[in-house]
Write a protein that holds these residues in place. Structure first.
Motif, PDB file in Angstrom:
ATOM      1  N   ASP A 152       0.901  -1.172   0.051  1.00  0.00           N
ATOM      2  CA  ASP A 152      -0.092   0.119   0.088  1.00  0.00           C
ATOM      3  C   ASP A 152       1.145   1.414  -0.055  1.00  0.00           C
ATOM      4  O   ASP A 152       0.403   2.347  -0.087  1.00  0.00           O
ATOM      5  CB  ASP A 152      -1.031   0.035   1.352  1.00  0.00           C
ATOM      6  N   THR A 158       1.434  -0.725 -11.455  1.00  0.00           N
ATOM      7  CA  THR A 158       1.431   0.582 -11.609  1.00  0.00           C
ATOM      8  C   THR A 158       2.508   1.044 -12.644  1.00  0.00           C
ATOM      9  O   THR A 158       2.164   2.153 -13.719  1.00  0.00           O
ATOM     10  CB  THR A 158       1.722   1.461 -10.266  1.00  0.00           C
ATOM     11  N   THR A 205       3.702   6.879  -1.630  1.00  0.00           N
ATOM     12  CA  THR A 205       2.892   7.425  -0.779  1.00  0.00           C
ATOM     13  C   THR A 205       4.004   8.201   0.206  1.00  0.00           C
ATOM     14  O   THR A 205       5.186   7.921   0.170  1.00  0.00           O
ATOM     15  CB  THR A 205       1.993   6.676   0.050  1.00  0.00           C
ATOM     16  N   VAL A 250       0.910   4.380  -4.955  1.00  0.00           N
ATOM     17  CA  VAL A 250       0.289   5.054  -5.385  1.00  0.00           C
ATOM     18  C   VAL A 250      -0.561   4.496  -6.694  1.00  0.00           C
ATOM     19  O   VAL A 250      -0.003   4.483  -7.786  1.00  0.00           O
ATOM     20  CB  VAL A 250       0.525   6.742  -5.811  1.00  0.00           C
ATOM     21  N   ARG A 251      -1.772   3.720  -6.570  1.00  0.00           N
ATOM     22  CA  ARG A 251      -2.379   3.028  -7.557  1.00  0.00           C
ATOM     23  C   ARG A 251      -2.700   3.683  -8.755  1.00  0.00           C
ATOM     24  O   ARG A 251      -2.847   3.096  -9.834  1.00  0.00           O
ATOM     25  CB  ARG A 251      -3.488   2.153  -6.814  1.00  0.00           C
ATOM     26  N   ASP A 252      -3.292   4.957  -8.637  1.00  0.00           N
ATOM     27  CA  ASP A 252      -3.780   5.707  -9.706  1.00  0.00           C
ATOM     28  C   ASP A 252      -2.721   6.784 -10.235  1.00  0.00           C
ATOM     29  O   ASP A 252      -3.033   7.759 -10.861  1.00  0.00           O
ATOM     30  CB  ASP A 252      -4.985   6.446  -9.330  1.00  0.00           C
ATOM     31  N   ALA A 253      -1.254   6.577  -9.940  1.00  0.00           N
ATOM     32  CA  ALA A 253      -0.293   7.346 -10.390  1.00  0.00           C
ATOM     33  C   ALA A 253      -0.300   7.752 -11.951  1.00  0.00           C
ATOM     34  O   ALA A 253      -0.748   6.747 -12.588  1.00  0.00           O
ATOM     35  CB  ALA A 253       1.014   6.698 -10.120  1.00  0.00           C
ATOM     36  N   ALA A 254      -0.231   8.946 -12.256  1.00  0.00           N
ATOM     37  CA  ALA A 254      -0.324   9.236 -13.666  1.00  0.00           C
ATOM     38  C   ALA A 254       0.522  10.825 -13.752  1.00  0.00           C
ATOM     39  O   ALA A 254       0.491  11.371 -12.722  1.00  0.00           O
ATOM     40  CB  ALA A 254      -1.791   9.736 -14.159  1.00  0.00           C
ATOM     41  N   GLY A 299      -5.937  -3.339 -17.465  1.00  0.00           N
ATOM     42  CA  GLY A 299      -6.625  -3.000 -16.542  1.00  0.00           C
ATOM     43  C   GLY A 299      -8.224  -3.382 -16.407  1.00  0.00           C
ATOM     44  O   GLY A 299      -9.165  -3.043 -15.693  1.00  0.00           O
ATOM     45  N   ARG A 328       1.387   0.222 -16.276  1.00  0.00           N
ATOM     46  CA  ARG A 328       0.158   1.153 -16.690  1.00  0.00           C
ATOM     47  C   ARG A 328       0.774   2.445 -17.168  1.00  0.00           C
ATOM     48  O   ARG A 328       0.306   3.132 -18.048  1.00  0.00           O
ATOM     49  CB  ARG A 328      -0.856   1.223 -15.821  1.00  0.00           C
ATOM     50  N   ILE A 329       1.843   2.984 -16.258  1.00  0.00           N
ATOM     51  CA  ILE A 329       2.385   4.238 -16.667  1.00  0.00           C
ATOM     52  C   ILE A 329       3.005   4.165 -18.304  1.00  0.00           C
ATOM     53  O   ILE A 329       2.765   5.103 -19.052  1.00  0.00           O
ATOM     54  CB  ILE A 329       3.480   4.724 -15.474  1.00  0.00           C
TER      55      ILE A 329
END
Length: 305
Positions: free
Chosen positions: A35, A129, A78, A38-42, A305, A132-133
């Motif tokens: 945890d 993560t 985080t 940062v799962r929605d890092a963009a 995803g 996906r980036i």
């Protein structure tokens, strides 16, 4: 524009280089937790085609195109995770080595010295993560020595040691561990053009850009093998960064590493075993390289995803 050594100079360094230093394993360091990611890092993205690469030069698999040149800055960890990582990197600093071939003191293969870093780069949430980036499935690089590097830069007033270069690694993430207010210099610059166009570039070329990564925790993805880049000298204070090199097993045969690029950093004897392991023929790329890297398998479906 000053560049890293190539040709005969690189060969001589490869012959003379000693094996990277190894420090003792870290006891009492923090424990990695999934945890911390940062799962929605963009972050803002620039494509390889915007650097001048033609569509035919890009990798393709499973209906996807490997076209990401640069993403960031963005926050990958985080605040708590970042604090733990900074503590671990501070503990590893006594093991940092120097060389006339590089601009900073550094620790190579830091994941072999720290359970925290080892677990971080092999954590499924971290890899998903990062994948996906970039837009392609990624695992830790099977070449263990350059997989994780910690760079330590202090004010030294020696701008001549800064060298423009492109990496052997294709998928490189740099995490800033120092607050930009605590040092001067240390700015990440890059050339927005093809690597073959860099020979005649001057410092006033409008294609020289800066990625503003001075905020603590700022993370930058760079398609390192296709982009010339450099960091300006740190003239005051201390700058620490963690550099993680990942690998797409589906593009294994397109990997940009050359033997002499790697040996120029770490020496021939240290590079040869890893190089042979990387180039050994594979049957199932994703599974084979995941096993070599000690990593969970990441698929194209995971990236979508």
């Amino acid at each position: 524009m000053p560049r890293t050594a190539t040709g005969v100079d690189q060969l001589l360094h490869a012959v003379r280089a000693r094996r990277p230093r190894r420090g003792p394993g870290q006891s009492g360091e923090p424990r990695w937790r999934g945890d911390y990611v940062v799962r929605d890092a963009a972050g803002p993205r620039v494509s390889l085609q915007e650097f001048g690469y033609a569509s035919r030069e890009l990798g393709r698999a499973h209906g996807r195109v490997d076209d990401t040149a640069l993403v960031g800055p963005f926050q990958l960890l985080t605040p708590e995770g970042l604090d733990c990582l900074a503590e671990v990197c501070d503990r590893l600093e006594p093991a940092a080595g120097t060389s006339r071939f590089i601009a900073t003191r550094r620790v190579r293969s830091a994941d072999l010295m720290s359970p925290f870093i080892n677990n971080m780069i092999r954590d499924r949430a971290f890899l998903l993560t990062c994948s996906r980036i970039v837009g392609v499935p990624l695992i830790p690089h099977p070449l263990r020595i350059p997989t994780v590097q910690i760079n330590y830069s202090e004010g030294h007033g020696r701008p001549e040691i800064v060298r423009w270069h492109h990496d052997g690694m294709d998928y490189v993430f740099t995490i800033q561990l120092s607050d930009g207010d605590c040092y001067d210099g240390g700015r990440f610059t890059y050339f927005q053009g093809r690597t073959g166009e860099f020979d005649d570039v001057t410092e006033h070329d409008p294609r020289i850009r800066e990625a503003d990564c001075r905020a603590r925790g700022a993370t930058l993805f760079l398609h390192g093998s296709r982009i010339f880049h450099a960091v300006t000298p740190v003239t005051r204070g201390r700058r620490v960064t963690l550099v993680v090199s990942l690998f797409c097993p589906y593009f294994a045969r397109r990997d940009s590493n050359t033997f002499w690029h790697l040996a120029g950093d770490d020496g021939i004897l240290a590079t040869l075993p890893n190089w042979l392991r990387l180039k050994w023929p594979v049957e199932d790329a994703a599974m084979d390289f995941a096993l070599r890297a000690g990593s969970p398998v990441v698929t194209w479906e995971d990236v979508r995803g």
